[in-house]
Design an enzyme around this catalytic site. Structure first.
Site, PDB file in Angstrom:
ATOM      1  N   SER A  12       0.835  -1.209   0.000  1.00 58.89           N
ATOM      2  CA  SER A  12       0.000   0.000   0.000  1.00 58.89           C
ATOM      3  C   SER A  12       0.870   1.260   0.000  1.00 58.89           C
ATOM      4  CB  SER A  12      -0.965   0.010   1.187  1.00 58.89           C
ATOM      5  OG  SER A  12      -0.293   0.219   2.399  1.00 58.89           O
ATOM      6  N   ASN A  13       2.034   1.189   0.612  1.00 58.73           N
ATOM      7  CA  ASN A  13       2.943   2.338   0.548  1.00 58.73           C
ATOM      8  C   ASN A  13       3.540   2.494  -0.848  1.00 58.73           C
ATOM      9  OD1 ASN A  13       3.387   3.815   3.253  1.00 58.73           O
ATOM     10  ND2 ASN A  13       3.233   1.647   3.809  1.00 58.73           N
ATOM     11  N   ARG A  65      22.712 -13.433   3.632  1.00 63.51           N
ATOM     12  CA  ARG A  65      22.318 -12.037   3.365  1.00 63.51           C
ATOM     13  C   ARG A  65      23.193 -11.400   2.309  1.00 63.51           C
ATOM     14  NH1 ARG A  65      18.485 -10.359   6.988  1.00 63.51           N
ATOM     15  NH2 ARG A  65      18.539 -11.429   8.977  1.00 63.51           N
ATOM     16  N   MET A  90      10.561  -6.442   4.382  1.00 62.03           N
ATOM     17  CA  MET A  90      10.696  -7.162   5.646  1.00 62.03           C
ATOM     18  C   MET A  90      12.007  -7.947   5.746  1.00 62.03           C
ATOM     19  SD  MET A  90       8.003  -5.942   6.779  1.00 62.03           S
ATOM     20  CE  MET A  90       7.601  -6.717   8.325  1.00 62.03           C
ATOM     21  N   ARG A  91      13.062  -7.377   5.215  1.00 63.47           N
ATOM     22  CA  ARG A  91      14.387  -7.969   5.392  1.00 63.47           C
ATOM     23  C   ARG A  91      15.309  -6.926   5.991  1.00 63.47           C
ATOM     24  NH1 ARG A  91      14.171 -12.914   5.653  1.00 63.47           N
ATOM     25  NH2 ARG A  91      16.402 -13.105   5.240  1.00 63.47           N
ATOM     26  N   HIS A 109       8.407   3.322   9.337  1.00 63.05           N
ATOM     27  CA  HIS A 109       8.243   2.390  10.449  1.00 63.05           C
ATOM     28  C   HIS A 109       6.941   2.738  11.183  1.00 63.05           C
ATOM     29  CE1 HIS A 109       9.207  -0.377  13.568  1.00 63.05           C
ATOM     30  NE2 HIS A 109       9.092   0.558  14.490  1.00 63.05           N
TER      31      HIS A 109
HETATM   32  C1  GRF Z   1       3.974  -0.370   6.842  1.00 63.02           C
HETATM   33  O1  GRF Z   1       3.144  -0.051   7.915  1.00 63.02           O
HETATM   34  C2  GRF Z   1       5.425  -0.128   7.187  1.00 63.02           C
HETATM   35  O2  GRF Z   1       5.603   0.838   8.154  1.00 63.02           O
HETATM   36  C3  GRF Z   1       5.871  -1.444   7.743  1.00 63.02           C
HETATM   37  O3  GRF Z   1       5.186  -2.395   6.988  1.00 63.02           O
HETATM   38  C4  GRF Z   1       3.959  -1.858   6.527  1.00 63.02           C
HETATM   39  C5  GRF Z   1       3.910  -2.130   5.063  1.00 63.02           C
HETATM   40  O4  GRF Z   1       2.642  -1.922   4.548  1.00 63.02           O
HETATM   41  N1  GRF Z   1       7.297  -1.560   7.694  1.00 63.02           N
HETATM   42  P1  GRF Z   1       2.397  -1.982   2.980  1.00 63.02           P
HETATM   43  O5  GRF Z   1       2.971  -3.289   2.470  1.00 63.02           O
HETATM   44  O6  GRF Z   1       3.060  -0.801   2.356  1.00 63.02           O
HETATM   45  O7  GRF Z   1       0.906  -1.945   2.838  1.00 63.02           O
END
Ligand code: GRF
Length: 202
Positions: A12-13, A65, A90-91, A109
């Site tokens: 979503s971001n 890594r 998420m890494r 964050h």
């Molecule tokens: C966000 O809330 C970000 O802060 C966290 O993971 C979420 C990711 O959301 N690190 P999306 O995948 O962008 O919807």
């Protein structure tokens, strides 16, 4: 400034960045590449729908890594990427990667740093019983959610919140602040002195 967006999940971001680009609110930042580490993640479909080049680099196919980060760096360099946005990536990235883009990596964050770093920030804020939490958009350094802060937004916790409802309200702020931070970084309007980030007038 050519950005790569690194995402792992819903994206979503990433979508907020794409939407900002499409309405002309991201320039001089440009999303030139999306990199996702999870096969089938919605972030990949969002990139495809927007016509943004995307690549899957599955971390489970790398022995460590370093190998994963080398694969990332090869893709980014071949696309002439100058800066990076971590949008739900998420890494953990080591100095090997971070050092390749000094003060050129943004992260969001879902907590008010330095509170609740790491993966379970929203749940930890709820469990702790805080009345206020929020989000932090920051530059990435070698720590986990420790880099210089560009923006924070405060989100009140309400009595019947659960992790999903609270995270949804936090995300709404991230969607506004992350593209704006990318725009300002690209425009050279972030003055970084130690931990403090000043936004220069346009
Ligand atoms: C966000 O809330 C970000 O802060 C966290 O993971 C979420 C990711 O959301 N690190 P999306 O995948 O962008 O919807």
């Amino acid at each position: 400034m050519r950005f790569a967006v690194l995402a792992s999940g819903q994206g979503s971001n990433l979508q907020a960045l794409i939407d900002a680009q499409q309405r002309g609110a991201l320039a001089p930042a440009e999303i030139a590449l999306v990199v996702c580490n999870r096969p089938g993640a919605p972030a990949l479909a969002r990139a495809a729908a927007a016509g943004v080049r995307s690549v899957l680099i599955d971390h489970t196919r790398h022995p460590n890594r370093r190998s994963f980060e080398d694969a990332l760096l090869i893709e980014l360099r071949s696309a002439d990427i100058e800066a990076v946005v971590l949008a739900g990536f998420m890494r953990i990235l080591t100095d090997h990667f971070v050092g390749a883009f000094p003060l050129r990596i943004l992260n969001t964050h879902p907590a008010l740093c330095p509170a609740f770093p790491g993966v379970y920030a929203v749940r930890q804020a709820l469990d702790y019983g805080v009345k206020m939490t929020g989000c932090t958009v920051h530059l990435v350094d070698s720590g986990v959610d420790t880099g210089p802060i560009v923006f924070q937004a405060v989100v009140p916790v309400v009595d019947d919140d659960n992790e999903a409802s609270l995270h949804e309200r936090i995300r709404a702020h991230e969607h506004a602040l992350l593209p704006e931070a990318a725009r300002l970084l690209a425009a050279g309007r972030l003055r970084i002195e130690g931990r403090r980030v000043q936004i220069l007038p346009g």
